[in-house]
Design a protein around this motif. Structure first.
Motif, PDB file in Angstrom:
ATOM      1  N   GLY A 148      10.383   0.337  -8.630  1.00 49.65           N
ATOM      2  CA  GLY A 148       9.423   0.733  -7.607  1.00 49.65           C
ATOM      3  C   GLY A 148       9.977   1.786  -6.673  1.00 49.65           C
ATOM      4  N   LEU A 149      11.225   1.624  -6.242  1.00 48.63           N
ATOM      5  CA  LEU A 149      11.807   2.595  -5.316  1.00 48.63           C
ATOM      6  C   LEU A 149      12.139   3.913  -6.014  1.00 48.63           C
ATOM      7  N   LEU A 150      12.423   3.862  -7.289  1.00 52.27           N
ATOM      8  CA  LEU A 150      12.581   5.112  -8.038  1.00 52.27           C
ATOM      9  C   LEU A 150      11.239   5.813  -8.183  1.00 52.27           C
ATOM     10  N   ALA A 151      10.174   5.057  -8.463  1.00 50.27           N
ATOM     11  CA  ALA A 151       8.845   5.660  -8.544  1.00 50.27           C
ATOM     12  C   ALA A 151       8.445   6.281  -7.213  1.00 50.27           C
ATOM     13  N   ALA A 152       8.756   5.600  -6.115  1.00 45.88           N
ATOM     14  CA  ALA A 152       8.441   6.142  -4.794  1.00 45.88           C
ATOM     15  C   ALA A 152       9.166   7.467  -4.562  1.00 45.88           C
ATOM     16  N   GLN A 153      10.432   7.530  -4.959  1.00 46.31           N
ATOM     17  CA  GLN A 153      11.180   8.774  -4.781  1.00 46.31           C
ATOM     18  C   GLN A 153      10.593   9.895  -5.639  1.00 46.31           C
ATOM     19  N   TRP A 154      10.216   9.574  -6.871  1.00 49.63           N
ATOM     20  CA  TRP A 154       9.637  10.610  -7.729  1.00 49.63           C
ATOM     21  C   TRP A 154       8.291  11.082  -7.193  1.00 49.63           C
ATOM     22  N   LEU A 155       7.490  10.195  -6.639  1.00 46.25           N
ATOM     23  CA  LEU A 155       6.229  10.618  -6.031  1.00 46.25           C
ATOM     24  C   LEU A 155       6.494  11.629  -4.924  1.00 46.25           C
ATOM     25  N   ARG A 156       7.511  11.366  -4.129  1.00 47.65           N
ATOM     26  CA  ARG A 156       7.868  12.288  -3.044  1.00 47.65           C
ATOM     27  C   ARG A 156       8.376  13.611  -3.603  1.00 47.65           C
ATOM     28  N   VAL A 157       9.235  13.543  -4.607  1.00 47.90           N
ATOM     29  CA  VAL A 157       9.772  14.765  -5.215  1.00 47.90           C
ATOM     30  C   VAL A 157       8.652  15.625  -5.798  1.00 47.90           C
ATOM     31  N   LEU A 158       7.665  14.973  -6.439  1.00 46.71           N
ATOM     32  CA  LEU A 158       6.630  15.706  -7.159  1.00 46.71           C
ATOM     33  C   LEU A 158       5.429  16.076  -6.294  1.00 46.71           C
ATOM     34  N   GLY A 159       5.485  15.775  -4.994  1.00 43.64           N
ATOM     35  CA  GLY A 159       4.487  16.365  -4.110  1.00 43.64           C
ATOM     36  C   GLY A 159       3.620  15.447  -3.296  1.00 43.64           C
ATOM     37  N   ALA A 160       3.774  14.121  -3.420  1.00 44.36           N
ATOM     38  CA  ALA A 160       3.002  13.236  -2.551  1.00 44.36           C
ATOM     39  C   ALA A 160       3.498  13.395  -1.113  1.00 44.36           C
ATOM     40  N   VAL A 161       2.579  13.621  -0.194  1.00 45.51           N
ATOM     41  CA  VAL A 161       2.945  13.883   1.196  1.00 45.51           C
ATOM     42  C   VAL A 161       3.351  12.600   1.917  1.00 45.51           C
ATOM     43  N   ARG A 162       2.683  11.519   1.595  1.00 44.58           N
ATOM     44  CA  ARG A 162       2.946  10.238   2.248  1.00 44.58           C
ATOM     45  C   ARG A 162       3.097   9.167   1.176  1.00 44.58           C
ATOM     46  N   VAL A 163       4.239   8.466   1.197  1.00 40.79           N
ATOM     47  CA  VAL A 163       4.496   7.408   0.225  1.00 40.79           C
ATOM     48  C   VAL A 163       4.797   6.125   0.999  1.00 40.79           C
ATOM     49  N   VAL A 164       4.034   5.086   0.707  1.00 41.19           N
ATOM     50  CA  VAL A 164       4.153   3.795   1.369  1.00 41.19           C
ATOM     51  C   VAL A 164       4.597   2.760   0.336  1.00 41.19           C
ATOM     52  N   VAL A 165       5.548   1.905   0.719  1.00 42.64           N
ATOM     53  CA  VAL A 165       6.093   0.902  -0.194  1.00 42.64           C
ATOM     54  C   VAL A 165       5.828  -0.481   0.386  1.00 42.64           C
ATOM     55  N   ALA A 166       5.312  -1.384  -0.442  1.00 37.97           N
ATOM     56  CA  ALA A 166       5.021  -2.752  -0.021  1.00 37.97           C
ATOM     57  C   ALA A 166       5.876  -3.742  -0.799  1.00 37.97           C
ATOM     58  N   ASP A 167       6.399  -4.749  -0.089  1.00 35.56           N
ATOM     59  CA  ASP A 167       7.154  -5.818  -0.748  1.00 35.56           C
ATOM     60  C   ASP A 167       7.252  -7.008   0.201  1.00 35.56           C
ATOM     61  N   LEU A 168       7.287  -8.212  -0.371  1.00 32.67           N
ATOM     62  CA  LEU A 168       7.448  -9.426   0.420  1.00 32.67           C
ATOM     63  C   LEU A 168       8.862  -9.585   0.959  1.00 32.67           C
ATOM     64  N   ASP A 169       9.851  -9.061   0.248  1.00 27.08           N
ATOM     65  CA  ASP A 169      11.263  -9.273   0.565  1.00 27.08           C
ATOM     66  C   ASP A 169      11.706  -8.317   1.669  1.00 27.08           C
ATOM     67  N   PRO A 170      12.122  -8.834   2.833  1.00 23.87           N
ATOM     68  CA  PRO A 170      12.537  -7.936   3.921  1.00 23.87           C
ATOM     69  C   PRO A 170      13.754  -7.097   3.575  1.00 23.87           C
ATOM     70  N   ARG A 171      14.631  -7.602   2.717  1.00 32.07           N
ATOM     71  CA  ARG A 171      15.820  -6.825   2.345  1.00 32.07           C
ATOM     72  C   ARG A 171      15.439  -5.642   1.474  1.00 32.07           C
ATOM     73  N   LYS A 172      14.464  -5.833   0.591  1.00 26.59           N
ATOM     74  CA  LYS A 172      14.010  -4.711  -0.211  1.00 26.59           C
ATOM     75  C   LYS A 172      13.247  -3.705   0.641  1.00 26.59           C
ATOM     76  N   ARG A 173      12.491  -4.191   1.606  1.00 28.61           N
ATOM     77  CA  ARG A 173      11.829  -3.251   2.526  1.00 28.61           C
ATOM     78  C   ARG A 173      12.867  -2.465   3.322  1.00 28.61           C
ATOM     79  N   ALA A 174      13.989  -3.108   3.643  1.00 31.25           N
ATOM     80  CA  ALA A 174      15.049  -2.401   4.364  1.00 31.25           C
ATOM     81  C   ALA A 174      15.635  -1.281   3.514  1.00 31.25           C
ATOM     82  N   VAL A 175      15.796  -1.527   2.210  1.00 32.69           N
ATOM     83  CA  VAL A 175      16.275  -0.460   1.326  1.00 32.69           C
ATOM     84  C   VAL A 175      15.260   0.675   1.303  1.00 32.69           C
ATOM     85  N   ALA A 176      13.967   0.330   1.200  1.00 27.33           N
ATOM     86  CA  ALA A 176      12.920   1.353   1.190  1.00 27.33           C
ATOM     87  C   ALA A 176      12.930   2.160   2.480  1.00 27.33           C
ATOM     88  N   SER A 177      13.071   1.488   3.607  1.00 24.75           N
ATOM     89  CA  SER A 177      13.121   2.194   4.897  1.00 24.75           C
ATOM     90  C   SER A 177      14.328   3.119   4.963  1.00 24.75           C
TER      91      SER A 177
END
Length: 366
Positions: free
Chosen positions: A172-201
Motif C-alpha cells: 500500500g505504501l509503495l502504491a501511494a508513493q507511485w501515485l505521487r510520482v506519477l502525478g496524483a496531487v493528493r494521496v491519502v492513506v488509511a489504516d487501522l494500525d497507528p504504527r503503519k499510519r506513522a510510517v505513512a506520515s
C-alpha cells in the motif's frame, strides 16, 4: 549449502541441501543476498496455502552473481535483483512479454524452491543489475515495488487527482508513493494500525484512522463530498474493497491490489453506485519486465533511493538461521512487523547494522 525448508504447516528446518540444478541451459548461478517476506509466504507457512511440501520460500530476491557469464554480460560479483516468474516460452502471453499472465508459468518460492537458501540458478532474463546506491537489502524490495507500480500504471491519473490507498502495509505504501510520482496531487492513506499510519506520515502522506466511521465516510468528508479520483484497495479485505468503491468520485477508478482473504458480496446498491458513477474497476497481477529498459522493474530500479523510499518500510532484518522463529512470530503476530527481510549472504548481513541505525528502526516503530 544452507536452506530454510518448509516441510509442512508451521514446520521450517534450516538444513544443508544440494545446490539447485540449472533452471535453463543458459541459467546463471547466483548467491542469494537478501529475501523479503511476503504475506503469501506467511500463509504458506501458517496454513499450508501453496503448491505442496517440501518448499523453500522466498520470491522477493536480491543476489550476487556467482559465475562469469560473458555471453549475457554478467561477471562474478555483480549485484542483481531477481524476477521470480519463470514463464513457458511457448505460452501466447509470453510471446507478448506478459510473463505473469501465462497459464502455466513456474515461480521461485511458490511453485519451485525460492530464495531462502544460499544459491539459485536463474535465467539471464530474470536478472536486473542493482545501481551502486541501492543496497542488497533494498534490492529485495524491488519485487513488491514492481507489483505496486504495475498496479498504479493501470490507472489513468487525471489532472489534479486525489487518490486514496486503503492499507498501509508495504504494498500500500509503495502504491501511494507511485501515485505521487506519477502525478496524483493528493494521496491519502488509511489504516487501522497507528504504527503503519506513522510510517505513512513519515513518508509525507495524509492519513485516515477508520474506526466507528469507515474509511469511505472519512474520505467523502475530507474531499467535501466528492470522493477520490483513484482508490487503491491494498488490505485484501472485502469490507475495504466495498469502502474503496463507495469512496470513489464520479468516473473514478478502483484498483483491486489486495488478494481478498474473504468473499465479496455486491449488494445491488453497490452495483448501482458503480453504474451510476461510471466507475472503473481494475484488476492487477504481478509486474512486467518487458520491454527491457522501459519495464516496471526498470522504473523501480531507477527510482529506489531517489523518488521512492523502500528503506523506511523495512521493520526488521534477520539472518537465515532464525527462519523458524521469525516465521512463527509472523504467523502468531507476537510482535509488530511491516516488512521483514532475511539477510542470507555475508554481504547483506554486513548491511544489517546500518539498517538498524536508520529512522525506520526506532523503538516506537518496533
Amino acid at each position: 549449502m544452507r536452506a530454510a525448508v518448509l516441510r509442512g504447516v508451521r514446520e521450517i528446518d534450516v538444513v544443508d541441501v544440494p545446490r539447485p540444478e540449472r533452471t535453463t541451459p543458459d541459467a546463471i548461478r547466483v548467491r542469494i543476498a537478501a529475501v523479503g517476506v511476503c504475506g503469501s509466504d506467511v500463509l504458506r507457512f501458517a496454513v499450508g496455502k501453496g503448491y505442496g511440501f517440501p518448499l523453500v520460500l522466498g520470491h522477493e530476491l536480491s543476489g550476487i552473481v556467482a559465475e562469469d557469464a560473458p555471453d549475457h554480460g554478467y561477471r562474478i560479483g555483480d549485484r542483481v535483483a531477481i524476477f521470480p516468474c519463470l514463464p513457458r516460452n511457448d505460452d501466447p502471453m509470453s510471446e507478448i512479454g506478459e510473463y505473469a499472465l501465462g497459464d502455466d508459468y513456474d515461480y521461485f518460492g511458490s511453485r519451485r524452491d525460492g530464495g531462502l537458501q544460499e544459491e539459485l540458478s536463474v535465467p539471464p532474463r530474470n536478472l536486473f543489475r542493482l545501481p551502486e546506491h541501492v543496497s542488497l537489502i533494498e534490492g529485495a524490495m524491488i519485487e513488491p515495488a514492481g507489483v505496486a507500480l504495475h498496479a498504479v500504471r493501470r490507472v489513468a491519473i487525471p489532472t489534479n487527482a486525489t487518490a486514496l490507498v486503503i492499507g498501509a502495509g508495504p504494498i500500500g505504501l509503495l502504491a501511494a508513493q507511485w501515485l505521487r510520482v506519477l502525478g496524483a496531487v493528493r494521496v491519502v492513506v488509511a489504516d487501522l494500525d497507528p504504527r503503519k499510519r506513522a510510517v505513512a506520515s513519515g513518508l509525507g502522506f495524509e492519513t485516515l484512522e477508520p474506526g466507528d466511521r469507515g474509511t469511505d465516510e472519512l474520505m467523502i468528508e475530507l474531499t467535501a463530498g466528492r470522493g477520490a479520483d483513484i482508490a487503491v484497495e491494498a488490505s485484501g479485505r472485502a469490507v475495504t474493497l466495498r469502502q474503496a468503491i463507495t469512496a470513489t468520485a464520479h468516473r473514478g477508478q478502483v484498483v483491486l491490489l489486495g488478494d481478498l482473504a474473504d468473499d465479496l458480496e455486491l449488494p445491488k446498491e453497490l452495483v448501482s453506485r458503480i453504474l451510476r458513477r461510471e466507475l472503473t474497476l481494475l484488476g492487477t497481477w504481478n509486474a512486467k519486465i518487458t520491454p527491457r529498459g522501459q519495464s516496471d522493474w526498470d522504473m523501480v530500479i531507477a527510482s529506489i533511493g531517489r523518488s521512492v523510499n523502500v528503506r523506511d518500510l523495512v521493520s526488521s532484518v534477520s539472518e537465515l538461521e532464525s527462519a523458524p522463529e521469525v516465521f512463527a512470530g509472523l504467523a502468531d503476530r507476537s510482535g509488530w512487523s511491516n516488512k521483514t527481510i532475511f539477510a542470507v549472504a555475508s554481504e547483506a548481513v554486513e548491511e544489517i547494522a546500518e539498517f538498524r541505525s536508520s529512522a525506520s528502526w526506532t523503538a516506537e516503530r518496533r
